[in-house]
Design an enzyme around this catalytic site. Structure first.
Site, PDB file in Angstrom:
ATOM      1  N   ASP A   1     -54.634 -70.383   4.197  1.00 37.68           N
ATOM      2  CA  ASP A   1     -55.248 -71.197   5.357  1.00 37.68           C
ATOM      3  C   ASP A   1     -56.118 -70.045   6.440  1.00 37.68           C
ATOM      4  OD1 ASP A   1     -53.125 -70.124   6.761  1.00 37.68           O
ATOM      5  OD2 ASP A   1     -52.500 -72.183   7.575  1.00 37.68           O
ATOM      6  N   HIS A   2     -56.362 -70.254   7.409  1.00 38.85           N
ATOM      7  CA  HIS A   2     -57.072 -69.365   8.234  1.00 38.85           C
ATOM      8  C   HIS A   2     -55.984 -68.264   8.630  1.00 38.85           C
ATOM      9  CE1 HIS A   2     -55.018 -72.659  10.460  1.00 38.85           C
ATOM     10  NE2 HIS A   2     -54.843 -71.940  11.457  1.00 38.85           N
TER      11      HIS A   2
ATOM     12  N   CYS B   1     -50.154 -68.312   4.449  1.00 39.57           N
ATOM     13  CA  CYS B   1     -50.512 -69.166   5.579  1.00 39.57           C
ATOM     14  C   CYS B   1     -49.815 -68.300   6.507  1.00 39.57           C
ATOM     15  CB  CYS B   1     -49.924 -70.552   5.503  1.00 39.57           C
ATOM     16  SG  CYS B   1     -48.062 -70.783   5.124  1.00 39.57           S
ATOM     17  N   GLY B   2     -49.793 -68.745   7.818  1.00 40.72           N
ATOM     18  CA  GLY B   2     -49.233 -68.070   8.851  1.00 40.72           C
ATOM     19  C   GLY B   2     -47.761 -67.671   8.612  1.00 40.72           C
ATOM     20  N   THR B   3     -46.927 -68.634   8.440  1.00 39.16           N
ATOM     21  CA  THR B   3     -45.535 -68.245   8.131  1.00 39.16           C
ATOM     22  C   THR B   3     -44.952 -68.198   6.677  1.00 39.16           C
ATOM     23  OG1 THR B   3     -44.781 -70.389   8.237  1.00 39.16           O
ATOM     24  CG2 THR B   3     -44.616 -69.169  10.043  1.00 39.16           C
ATOM     25  N   GLY B   4     -45.932 -68.952   5.791  1.00 37.36           N
ATOM     26  CA  GLY B   4     -45.557 -69.133   4.306  1.00 37.36           C
ATOM     27  C   GLY B   4     -44.769 -70.297   4.060  1.00 37.36           C
ATOM     28  N   ILE B   5     -44.260 -70.932   5.214  1.00 37.72           N
ATOM     29  CA  ILE B   5     -43.245 -72.143   5.072  1.00 37.72           C
ATOM     30  C   ILE B   5     -44.266 -73.313   4.765  1.00 37.72           C
ATOM     31  CG2 ILE B   5     -41.832 -73.419   6.217  1.00 37.72           C
ATOM     32  CD1 ILE B   5     -40.913 -71.432   8.019  1.00 37.72           C
ATOM     33  N   GLY B   6     -45.372 -73.515   5.066  1.00 35.90           N
ATOM     34  CA  GLY B   6     -46.105 -74.647   4.748  1.00 35.90           C
ATOM     35  C   GLY B   6     -46.608 -74.546   3.473  1.00 35.90           C
ATOM     36  N   MET B   7     -46.918 -73.423   3.136  1.00 34.08           N
ATOM     37  CA  MET B   7     -47.316 -73.406   1.592  1.00 34.08           C
ATOM     38  C   MET B   7     -46.359 -73.515   0.779  1.00 34.08           C
ATOM     39  SD  MET B   7     -50.782 -72.700   1.150  1.00 34.08           S
ATOM     40  CE  MET B   7     -52.334 -72.042   1.503  1.00 34.08           C
TER      41      MET B   7
ATOM     42  N   HIS C   1     -34.552 -63.717 -11.462  1.00 36.52           N
ATOM     43  CA  HIS C   1     -33.888 -64.725 -11.775  1.00 36.52           C
ATOM     44  C   HIS C   1     -34.344 -66.131 -11.679  1.00 36.52           C
ATOM     45  CE1 HIS C   1     -29.743 -62.441 -10.482  1.00 36.52           C
ATOM     46  NE2 HIS C   1     -30.542 -61.930 -11.704  1.00 36.52           N
TER      47      HIS C   1
ATOM     48  N   ARG D   1     -28.780 -67.253 -18.672  1.00 37.22           N
ATOM     49  CA  ARG D   1     -28.297 -68.096 -17.769  1.00 37.22           C
ATOM     50  C   ARG D   1     -29.249 -68.649 -16.842  1.00 37.22           C
ATOM     51  NH1 ARG D   1     -26.794 -63.303 -15.887  1.00 37.22           N
ATOM     52  NH2 ARG D   1     -26.460 -62.961 -13.697  1.00 37.22           N
ATOM     53  N   HIS D   2     -30.337 -67.734 -16.361  1.00 39.25           N
ATOM     54  CA  HIS D   2     -31.050 -68.202 -15.442  1.00 39.25           C
ATOM     55  C   HIS D   2     -32.140 -69.265 -15.945  1.00 39.25           C
ATOM     56  CE1 HIS D   2     -29.427 -65.224 -13.089  1.00 39.25           C
ATOM     57  NE2 HIS D   2     -29.581 -64.246 -14.052  1.00 39.25           N
TER      58      HIS D   2
HETATM   59  C1  RB5 Z   1     -51.340 -72.653  11.285  1.00 37.61           C
HETATM   60  O1  RB5 Z   1     -51.271 -72.445  12.614  1.00 37.61           O
HETATM   61  C2  RB5 Z   1     -49.887 -72.565  10.645  1.00 37.61           C
HETATM   62  O2  RB5 Z   1     -49.307 -73.905  11.138  1.00 37.61           O
HETATM   63  C3  RB5 Z   1     -50.012 -72.234   9.279  1.00 37.61           C
HETATM   64  O3  RB5 Z   1     -50.466 -71.195   8.865  1.00 37.61           O
HETATM   65  C4  RB5 Z   1     -48.473 -72.059   8.521  1.00 37.61           C
HETATM   66  O4  RB5 Z   1     -47.886 -71.549   9.066  1.00 37.61           O
HETATM   67  C5  RB5 Z   1     -47.972 -73.337   8.385  1.00 37.61           C
HETATM   68  O5  RB5 Z   1     -46.495 -73.545   7.902  1.00 37.61           O
END
Ligand code: RB5
Length: 148
Positions: free
Chosen positions: A8-9, A65-71, A98, A132-133
């Site tokens: 993303d951006h 993405c910003g944190t990688g969490i959303g992706m 693994h 095993r993995h």
């Molecule tokens: C964008 O502002 C941010 O929310 C996105 O990049 C990402 O970190 C979401 O998990």
């Protein structure tokens, strides 16, 4: 190798750096966007990349993405996808050894270019250990199928 890459951006600048690095290393890159730092919705780009991977147009995916969490949340919703959020090379190595991860995810707001490139190098050069993995990975698919 064929690698599909998306961001993303908030991951755009890091995506461009990684793309340059991988192209110099003679990998074939499919860049499904985004193509600027203008705000977009990460699920759209994550899903586009996963579609290419599931259609076997690429060997691995790299999502940012910003944190990688959303992706990570998006990618791991798709059957057959094992996406690993990594911010240092040890996790990237273990994700391959693994977990047979087929998608590498990073947070563009968390790490610098140098660290990201080391993570990518480690991820792409480490083979799955199997044994095993393999059983554990198969179990993920079996158990998730049961809950449908
Ligand atoms: C964008 O502002 C941010 O929310 C996105 O990049 C990402 O970190 C979401 O998990």
């Amino acid at each position: 190798m064929k690698i599909v890459i998306a961001s993303d951006h908030a991951g755009f600048f890091l995506k461009e750096k990684i793309k340059d690095f991988l192209q110099k290393e003679n990998h074939e890159i499919i860049d499904v966007g985004c193509h600027s730092h203008v705000s977009v919705d990460y699920p759209e780009y994550g899903a586009k990349a996963i579609e290419k991977l599931l259609n076997k147009e690429a060997d691995y995916g790299i999502l940012i993405c910003g944190t990688g969490i959303g992706m990570s949340i998006v990618a791991n919703r798709f059957k057959g996808i094992r996406a690993a959020l990594c911010h240092e090379p040890f996790s990237a190595k273990m994700a391959r050894l693994h977990n047979n991860a087929n998608v590498l995810i990073m947070g563009g707001r968390l790490i610098g270019d140098g660290m990201a490139i080391e993570i990518v190098k480690t991820f792409l050069s480490t083979d799955f250990e199997g044994g095993r993995h393999e059983r554990r990975i198969n179990l993920i698919e079996e158990l998730t199928d049961k809950l449908k």
